[in-house]
Design a protein around this motif. Structure first.
Motif, PDB file in Angstrom:
ATOM      1  N   ILE A  18       5.564  10.436 -19.242  1.00  9.88           N
ATOM      2  CA  ILE A  18       4.929   9.127 -19.102  1.00  9.88           C
ATOM      3  C   ILE A  18       5.002   8.685 -17.646  1.00  9.88           C
ATOM      4  N   VAL A  19       3.913   8.185 -17.123  1.00  9.13           N
ATOM      5  CA  VAL A  19       3.870   7.610 -15.774  1.00  9.13           C
ATOM      6  C   VAL A  19       3.423   6.161 -15.924  1.00  9.13           C
ATOM      7  N   ARG A  20       4.218   5.253 -15.377  1.00  9.54           N
ATOM      8  CA  ARG A  20       3.869   3.834 -15.491  1.00  9.54           C
ATOM      9  C   ARG A  20       3.376   3.333 -14.128  1.00  9.54           C
ATOM     10  N   ALA A  21       2.106   2.930 -14.103  1.00 12.25           N
ATOM     11  CA  ALA A  21       1.487   2.484 -12.843  1.00 12.25           C
ATOM     12  C   ALA A  21       2.307   1.375 -12.205  1.00 12.25           C
ATOM     13  N   SER A  22       2.909   0.512 -13.045  1.00 15.57           N
ATOM     14  CA  SER A  22       3.648  -0.637 -12.537  1.00 15.57           C
ATOM     15  C   SER A  22       4.890  -0.228 -11.749  1.00 15.57           C
ATOM     16  N   GLU A  23       5.344   1.025 -11.943  1.00 10.72           N
ATOM     17  CA  GLU A  23       6.560   1.485 -11.252  1.00 10.72           C
ATOM     18  C   GLU A  23       6.243   2.239  -9.960  1.00 10.72           C
ATOM     19  N   LEU A  24       4.962   2.400  -9.681  1.00  5.96           N
ATOM     20  CA  LEU A  24       4.571   3.169  -8.490  1.00  5.96           C
ATOM     21  C   LEU A  24       4.135   2.229  -7.367  1.00  5.96           C
ATOM     22  N   THR A  25       4.352   2.647  -6.145  1.00  9.40           N
ATOM     23  CA  THR A  25       3.972   1.829  -4.990  1.00  9.40           C
ATOM     24  C   THR A  25       2.565   2.218  -4.541  1.00  9.40           C
ATOM     25  N   PRO A  26       1.664   1.246  -4.491  1.00 13.06           N
ATOM     26  CA  PRO A  26       0.311   1.598  -4.052  1.00 13.06           C
ATOM     27  C   PRO A  26       0.265   1.932  -2.557  1.00 13.06           C
ATOM     28  N   GLU A  27      -0.614   2.850  -2.236  1.00 13.38           N
ATOM     29  CA  GLU A  27      -0.919   3.181  -0.847  1.00 13.38           C
ATOM     30  C   GLU A  27      -2.040   2.239  -0.409  1.00 13.38           C
ATOM     31  N   ARG A  28      -1.915   1.662   0.788  1.00 16.64           N
ATOM     32  CA  ARG A  28      -2.967   0.760   1.288  1.00 16.64           C
ATOM     33  C   ARG A  28      -3.778   1.508   2.334  1.00 16.64           C
ATOM     34  N   ILE A  29      -5.087   1.528   2.126  1.00 21.34           N
ATOM     35  CA  ILE A  29      -5.962   2.317   2.996  1.00 21.34           C
ATOM     36  C   ILE A  29      -7.031   1.401   3.589  1.00 21.34           C
ATOM     37  N   SER A  30      -7.089   1.360   4.906  1.00 23.10           N
ATOM     38  CA  SER A  30      -8.109   0.553   5.591  1.00 23.10           C
ATOM     39  C   SER A  30      -9.359   1.386   5.807  1.00 23.10           C
TER      40      SER A  30
ATOM     41  N   GLY B 232     -14.897   5.077   5.544  1.00 23.42           N
ATOM     42  CA  GLY B 232     -15.812   4.259   6.339  1.00 23.42           C
ATOM     43  C   GLY B 232     -16.207   2.957   5.670  1.00 23.42           C
ATOM     44  N   GLY B 233     -15.522   2.605   4.584  1.00 22.93           N
ATOM     45  CA  GLY B 233     -15.843   1.365   3.867  1.00 22.93           C
ATOM     46  C   GLY B 233     -15.233   0.136   4.524  1.00 22.93           C
ATOM     47  N   LYS B 234     -15.408  -1.010   3.847  1.00 22.70           N
ATOM     48  CA  LYS B 234     -14.951  -2.296   4.385  1.00 22.70           C
ATOM     49  C   LYS B 234     -13.550  -2.658   3.879  1.00 22.70           C
ATOM     50  N   GLY B 235     -12.798  -3.346   4.727  1.00 22.00           N
ATOM     51  CA  GLY B 235     -11.528  -3.938   4.306  1.00 22.00           C
ATOM     52  C   GLY B 235     -10.462  -2.921   3.936  1.00 22.00           C
ATOM     53  N   GLU B 236      -9.515  -3.395   3.123  1.00 25.38           N
ATOM     54  CA  GLU B 236      -8.367  -2.573   2.737  1.00 25.38           C
ATOM     55  C   GLU B 236      -8.368  -2.388   1.218  1.00 25.38           C
ATOM     56  N   VAL B 237      -8.174  -1.168   0.764  1.00 24.58           N
ATOM     57  CA  VAL B 237      -8.123  -0.902  -0.673  1.00 24.58           C
ATOM     58  C   VAL B 237      -6.738  -0.366  -1.030  1.00 24.58           C
ATOM     59  N   GLU B 238      -6.385  -0.469  -2.297  1.00 27.51           N
ATOM     60  CA  GLU B 238      -5.104   0.068  -2.781  1.00 27.51           C
ATOM     61  C   GLU B 238      -5.354   1.253  -3.696  1.00 27.51           C
TER      62      GLU B 238
ATOM     63  N   LEU C 199      -9.857  -2.692  -5.389  1.00 25.60           N
ATOM     64  CA  LEU C 199     -10.637  -3.163  -4.244  1.00 25.60           C
ATOM     65  C   LEU C 199     -10.712  -4.687  -4.304  1.00 25.60           C
ATOM     66  N   PRO C 200     -10.135  -5.381  -3.326  1.00 20.32           N
ATOM     67  CA  PRO C 200     -10.289  -6.834  -3.289  1.00 20.32           C
ATOM     68  C   PRO C 200     -11.764  -7.206  -3.035  1.00 20.32           C
ATOM     69  N   PRO C 201     -12.136  -8.452  -3.359  1.00 30.19           N
ATOM     70  CA  PRO C 201     -13.524  -8.885  -3.142  1.00 30.19           C
ATOM     71  C   PRO C 201     -13.993  -8.560  -1.714  1.00 30.19           C
ATOM     72  N   GLY C 202     -15.176  -7.994  -1.591  1.00 29.43           N
ATOM     73  CA  GLY C 202     -15.767  -7.696  -0.290  1.00 29.43           C
ATOM     74  C   GLY C 202     -15.397  -6.337   0.272  1.00 29.43           C
ATOM     75  N   SER C 203     -14.407  -5.669  -0.311  1.00 32.59           N
ATOM     76  CA  SER C 203     -14.006  -4.359   0.230  1.00 32.59           C
ATOM     77  C   SER C 203     -14.786  -3.239  -0.453  1.00 32.59           C
ATOM     78  N   SER C 204     -14.725  -2.064   0.136  1.00 35.68           N
ATOM     79  CA  SER C 204     -15.503  -0.940  -0.406  1.00 35.68           C
ATOM     80  C   SER C 204     -14.874   0.394  -0.042  1.00 35.68           C
TER      81      SER C 204
ATOM     82  N   ASN D  27     -10.648  -8.875  -8.197  1.00 34.94           N
ATOM     83  CA  ASN D  27     -10.417  -7.481  -7.817  1.00 34.94           C
ATOM     84  C   ASN D  27     -11.270  -6.551  -8.676  1.00 34.94           C
ATOM     85  N   LEU D  28     -11.750  -5.503  -8.070  1.00 35.28           N
ATOM     86  CA  LEU D  28     -12.443  -4.435  -8.791  1.00 35.28           C
ATOM     87  C   LEU D  28     -11.445  -3.284  -8.935  1.00 35.28           C
ATOM     88  N   GLU D  29     -11.124  -2.954 -10.191  1.00 35.34           N
ATOM     89  CA  GLU D  29     -10.160  -1.868 -10.413  1.00 35.34           C
ATOM     90  C   GLU D  29     -10.836  -0.752 -11.198  1.00 35.34           C
TER      91      GLU D  29
END
Lengths: 115, 115
Positions: free
Chosen positions: B2-14, B18-24, B46-51, B105-107
């Protein structure tokens, strides 16, 4: 290509893999679309009390990604409670089952990738 | 397993691809776990406006399964609005991008399977 789950008709399966009650399965992508590298990409819905019975995978592995609800996942010998956001990985040679032990529908994605 | 997403640290990618903003991105399963048959099984936020910018896949196909939010999916030449429950399939030789055009957020899950 876009596939909208809401536009597809779910298949209703009684006692799936020897499990309890009736479950719903929507095939989102065919194995042909996935070049026979994966043979299942489906959305599953288990009403409260229903289950997919214990079965083993050989020559392939299966991933469940829990979308909503709560359940008990039998992980090759251990019972582990699961909920939305959890990933259940069943490797080739391993067995699993899953039962909705909650009060709401248990929904998950099921993906089988061939070795 | 079992892998629980809540226990993992997201990587933040700017400016991903070539997209906009920062995504996790949270890698839920490694390619080694998936026997190198798939090289990505990740949850994206993806937060609003990011891609994620336009890019092409070769020798592999990618599936996005939209979990929540709304966005515009660029499907190898066509822009198509997508929302929770939709599946975006990008075959080998095709290009795609995705942008959060909503207020939340778009997930989505991103799965890349090798040919």
């Amino acid at each position: 290509m876009i596939v909208r789950a809401s536009e597809l008709t779910p298949e209703r399966i009684s006692n799936m893999r020897g499990g309890k009650g009736e479950v719903e399965m929507v095939h989102l992508l065919s194995k042909e679309t996935m070049h026979n590298k994966a043979r299942l990409f489906a959305r599953m819905k288990l009403p409260p009390g229903s289950s997919v019975g214990l079965h083993k995978h050989e020559g392939e592995f299966e991933i469940y990604y829990i979308l909503s609800g709560e359940g008990m996942f039998h992980d090759n010998g251990k019972d582990i409670p699961v909920k939305a956001g959890d990933v259940c990985f069943t490797d080739s040679g391993e067995s699993h089952s899953i039962e909705n032990t909650g009060d709401e529908n248990l929904e998950f994605l099921a993906v089988i990738i061939l070795l």
